[in-house]
Design an enzyme around this catalytic site. Structure first.
Site, PDB file in Angstrom:
ATOM      1  N   GLU A  17     -19.888 -71.653  -6.190  1.00  0.00           N
ATOM      2  CA  GLU A  17     -18.990 -70.817  -6.984  1.00  0.00           C
ATOM      3  C   GLU A  17     -18.997 -71.200  -8.450  1.00  0.00           C
ATOM      4  O   GLU A  17     -18.886 -70.360  -9.321  1.00  0.00           O
ATOM      5  CB  GLU A  17     -17.574 -70.889  -6.411  1.00  0.00           C
ATOM      6  CG  GLU A  17     -16.662 -69.729  -6.827  1.00  0.00           C
ATOM      7  CD  GLU A  17     -16.075 -69.852  -8.206  1.00  0.00           C
ATOM      8  OE1 GLU A  17     -15.706 -68.819  -8.789  1.00  0.00           O
ATOM      9  OE2 GLU A  17     -15.978 -70.993  -8.727  1.00  0.00           O
ATOM     10  N   ASP A  18     -19.125 -72.481  -8.737  1.00  0.00           N
ATOM     11  CA  ASP A  18     -19.180 -72.901 -10.130  1.00  0.00           C
ATOM     12  C   ASP A  18     -20.245 -73.977 -10.302  1.00  0.00           C
ATOM     13  O   ASP A  18     -20.505 -74.774  -9.390  1.00  0.00           O
ATOM     14  CB  ASP A  18     -17.822 -73.421 -10.596  1.00  0.00           C
ATOM     15  CG  ASP A  18     -17.674 -73.363 -12.110  1.00  0.00           C
ATOM     16  OD1 ASP A  18     -18.569 -72.818 -12.781  1.00  0.00           O
ATOM     17  OD2 ASP A  18     -16.648 -73.847 -12.627  1.00  0.00           O
ATOM     18  N   HIS A  34     -13.326 -75.224  -6.100  1.00  0.00           N
ATOM     19  CA  HIS A  34     -13.459 -73.930  -6.788  1.00  0.00           C
ATOM     20  C   HIS A  34     -14.080 -74.200  -8.160  1.00  0.00           C
ATOM     21  O   HIS A  34     -15.205 -74.679  -8.238  1.00  0.00           O
ATOM     22  CB  HIS A  34     -12.057 -73.308  -6.874  1.00  0.00           C
ATOM     23  CG  HIS A  34     -12.039 -71.849  -7.158  1.00  0.00           C
ATOM     24  ND1 HIS A  34     -10.899 -71.090  -7.045  1.00  0.00           N
ATOM     25  CD2 HIS A  34     -13.001 -70.991  -7.573  1.00  0.00           C
ATOM     26  CE1 HIS A  34     -11.150 -69.841  -7.347  1.00  0.00           C
ATOM     27  NE2 HIS A  34     -12.420 -69.752  -7.692  1.00  0.00           N
ATOM     28  N   ILE A  44     -15.030 -76.010 -11.739  1.00  0.00           N
ATOM     29  CA  ILE A  44     -15.261 -77.410 -12.105  1.00  0.00           C
ATOM     30  C   ILE A  44     -15.511 -77.547 -13.607  1.00  0.00           C
ATOM     31  O   ILE A  44     -15.872 -76.578 -14.287  1.00  0.00           O
ATOM     32  CB  ILE A  44     -16.447 -78.034 -11.333  1.00  0.00           C
ATOM     33  CG1 ILE A  44     -17.752 -77.272 -11.637  1.00  0.00           C
ATOM     34  CG2 ILE A  44     -16.174 -78.048  -9.842  1.00  0.00           C
ATOM     35  CD1 ILE A  44     -18.986 -77.901 -10.978  1.00  0.00           C
ATOM     36  N   HIS A  55      -8.384 -76.223  -3.282  1.00  0.00           N
ATOM     37  CA  HIS A  55      -7.424 -75.378  -2.574  1.00  0.00           C
ATOM     38  C   HIS A  55      -7.255 -75.826  -1.120  1.00  0.00           C
ATOM     39  O   HIS A  55      -7.607 -75.097  -0.192  1.00  0.00           O
ATOM     40  CB  HIS A  55      -7.870 -73.919  -2.595  1.00  0.00           C
ATOM     41  CG  HIS A  55      -8.038 -73.327  -3.948  1.00  0.00           C
ATOM     42  ND1 HIS A  55      -6.995 -73.158  -4.833  1.00  0.00           N
ATOM     43  CD2 HIS A  55      -9.138 -72.867  -4.591  1.00  0.00           C
ATOM     44  CE1 HIS A  55      -7.439 -72.613  -5.949  1.00  0.00           C
ATOM     45  NE2 HIS A  55      -8.740 -72.423  -5.834  1.00  0.00           N
ATOM     46  N   ASN A  74      -7.844 -71.113 -10.943  1.00  0.00           N
ATOM     47  CA  ASN A  74      -9.197 -70.631 -10.669  1.00  0.00           C
ATOM     48  C   ASN A  74     -10.244 -71.550 -11.279  1.00  0.00           C
ATOM     49  O   ASN A  74     -11.199 -71.938 -10.623  1.00  0.00           O
ATOM     50  CB  ASN A  74      -9.356 -69.211 -11.221  1.00  0.00           C
ATOM     51  CG  ASN A  74     -10.662 -68.562 -10.843  1.00  0.00           C
ATOM     52  OD1 ASN A  74     -11.719 -68.976 -11.297  1.00  0.00           O
ATOM     53  ND2 ASN A  74     -10.596 -67.542 -10.001  1.00  0.00           N
ATOM     54  N   ASP A  75     -10.041 -71.899 -12.545  1.00  0.00           N
ATOM     55  CA  ASP A  75     -11.038 -72.714 -13.234  1.00  0.00           C
ATOM     56  C   ASP A  75     -10.332 -73.668 -14.186  1.00  0.00           C
ATOM     57  O   ASP A  75      -9.138 -73.511 -14.499  1.00  0.00           O
ATOM     58  CB  ASP A  75     -12.023 -71.820 -13.989  1.00  0.00           C
ATOM     59  CG  ASP A  75     -13.308 -72.536 -14.383  1.00  0.00           C
ATOM     60  OD1 ASP A  75     -13.549 -73.650 -13.872  1.00  0.00           O
ATOM     61  OD2 ASP A  75     -14.074 -71.991 -15.194  1.00  0.00           O
ATOM     62  N   ASN A  90      -9.775 -65.947 -15.343  1.00  0.00           N
ATOM     63  CA  ASN A  90     -10.735 -66.480 -14.378  1.00  0.00           C
ATOM     64  C   ASN A  90     -11.458 -67.689 -14.968  1.00  0.00           C
ATOM     65  O   ASN A  90     -10.893 -68.752 -15.072  1.00  0.00           O
ATOM     66  CB  ASN A  90     -11.696 -65.364 -13.960  1.00  0.00           C
ATOM     67  CG  ASN A  90     -12.326 -65.605 -12.617  1.00  0.00           C
ATOM     68  OD1 ASN A  90     -13.164 -66.473 -12.481  1.00  0.00           O
ATOM     69  ND2 ASN A  90     -11.923 -64.844 -11.611  1.00  0.00           N
ATOM     70  N   ASP A 102     -17.020 -63.640 -14.016  1.00  0.00           N
ATOM     71  CA  ASP A 102     -16.325 -64.698 -13.305  1.00  0.00           C
ATOM     72  C   ASP A 102     -16.297 -65.966 -14.159  1.00  0.00           C
ATOM     73  O   ASP A 102     -15.461 -66.101 -15.040  1.00  0.00           O
ATOM     74  CB  ASP A 102     -17.047 -64.912 -11.964  1.00  0.00           C
ATOM     75  CG  ASP A 102     -16.185 -65.533 -10.891  1.00  0.00           C
ATOM     76  OD1 ASP A 102     -15.402 -66.420 -11.223  1.00  0.00           O
ATOM     77  OD2 ASP A 102     -16.313 -65.144  -9.717  1.00  0.00           O
ATOM     78  N   ASN A 103     -17.193 -66.897 -13.928  1.00  0.00           N
ATOM     79  CA  ASN A 103     -17.198 -68.157 -14.679  1.00  0.00           C
ATOM     80  C   ASN A 103     -18.005 -68.060 -15.968  1.00  0.00           C
ATOM     81  O   ASN A 103     -18.896 -67.210 -16.107  1.00  0.00           O
ATOM     82  CB  ASN A 103     -17.767 -69.273 -13.802  1.00  0.00           C
ATOM     83  CG  ASN A 103     -16.810 -69.650 -12.684  1.00  0.00           C
ATOM     84  OD1 ASN A 103     -15.665 -70.001 -12.938  1.00  0.00           O
ATOM     85  ND2 ASN A 103     -17.269 -69.557 -11.448  1.00  0.00           N
TER      86      ASN A 103
END
Length: 349
Positions: free
Chosen positions: A48-49, A108, A110, A128, A161-162, A217, A262-263
């Site tokens: 995800e990241d 999630h 980082i 989470h 989220n981040d 986000n 997103d990221n």
């Protein structure tokens, strides 16, 4: 009176549907725009990241379990590292030691912080467990080991989220939801209410640093550490803030990207922003194997100029890679991670 009330309800519902279609980009299709890429070994349940150090070491957050997305594995999440300067970059799982419940580890967003005082590397991870929100701080102590230092929780960090680290124990974090309830937040977002925020945390104080965001986000920082960038995924833009004394954030502008980004990763040499994006939000929510969510990578050059250059660098219809969430460049290479699928290593040159 009844007819007037019914007409008003119908009109409001029509506006709601229209607004939803706009926010989720439900009719958007992107043509293929591929690079020379290969799948990263060992990454089967999302990355995800991803963030990359200046020496080419990349950290990957994998195995995210999140409401609304498919549960692709019962295994706890993991952190991997990959050396992009190696002739054959291969992810290696990092061993975690210390007081952390690894069975419920659900990483999630980082961020990495390099302490110039002693060259220590700190990894900040949004976690989470049982779908709660907290931030873990680790020290990268050996080639394949993370030492867990502390867990941070706070009422303001309710839907994190981040995160972007600005010290050894201080950071900015995005709340992607205005309420801990995902369903309630989705309703608020579709109604167009900008109730999300960015929170600044340090041991001395915790406070809201930026607000009035549709859905905060990804977050990252400029190479000179003067600016903070936030992806407002539901508003399809990147918000630019300036850091001032006392870690105050002053809003400067927003740059439209035309996708659900997103990221955010930042090229340490050029300052360019690289975004992992979802071209069509409805496909992401439906996750139909016959019509899978696509992937898109967007680059922003000269974001602080009057005319930033926004360009698409990669696009796929979900047949190669599903639901891209991050794009991390390094010396002519590009790592593309996803929410719950595979990860790619691509050549930019």
């Amino acid at each position: 009176m009844k007819k007037s009330l019914l007409a008003a309800v119908v009109a409001a519902f029509a506006v709601f549907i229209s607004e939803t279609e706009v926010i989720l980009l439900v009719s958007r299709e992107v043509p293929l725009n591929h690079l020379n890429c290969q799948y990263l070994k060992h990454i089967e349940y999302g990355a995800e990241d991803i963030t990359v150090l200046r020496d080419g070491l990349a950290f990957l957050s994998t195995g995210l379990k999140f409401p609304g997305f498919p549960l692709v594995s019962e295994e706890p999440g993991k952190i991997y590292i990959v050396d992009l300067l190696h002739p054959k970059p291969t992810p290696v799982e990092l061993q975690i030691r210390g007081n952390l419940d690894l069975d419920s580890f659900n990483p999630h967003g980082i961020s990495v912080y390099a302490d110039d005082a002693d060259d220590s590397i700190y990894l900040f991870v949004v976690n989470h467990p049982q779908y709660k929100s907290q931030v873990e701080i680790f020290r990268f102590v050996e080639e394949n080991t993370l030492e867990h230092l502390k867990t941070i929780t706070h009422p303001l960090l309710h839907s994190v989220n981040d995160v972007v680290a600005v010290g050894t124990d201080s950071f900015y974090a995005t709340n992607h939801a205005s309420f801990p309830s995902e369903a309630l937040h989705l309703l608020v977002s579709l109604l167009g209410l900008p109730w999300c925020d960015v929170v600044y945390y340090s041991p001395e104080e915790v406070r809201v640093a930026a607000s009035s965001i549709m859905s905060a986000n990804g977050i990252n920082i400029s190479p000179d550490r003067r600016y903070i960038y936030v992806s407002d995924i539901m508003d399809h833009d990147i918000d630019v803030y300036e850091r001032q004394d006392g870690e105050q954030l002053v809003y400067l502008k927003s740059v439209g990207v035309g996708s659900l980004c997103d990221n955010i990763e930042v090229d340490h040499r050029t300052g360019d922003l690289w975004l992992g994006c979802h071209p069509n939000g409805l496909k992401l929510l439906k996750n139909d194997p016959e019509d899978p969510p696509g992937s898109e990578v967007i680059q922003i050059k000269n974001i602080h100029s009057e005319r930033p250059r926004v360009s698409q660098r990669y696009a796929d219809n979900g047949r190669v890679i599903v639901a891209s969430s991050v794009a991390a460049p390094y010396e002519g290479k590009l790592l593309i991670g996803t929410v719950f699928h595979k990860a790619l290593l691509c050549d930019l040159e």
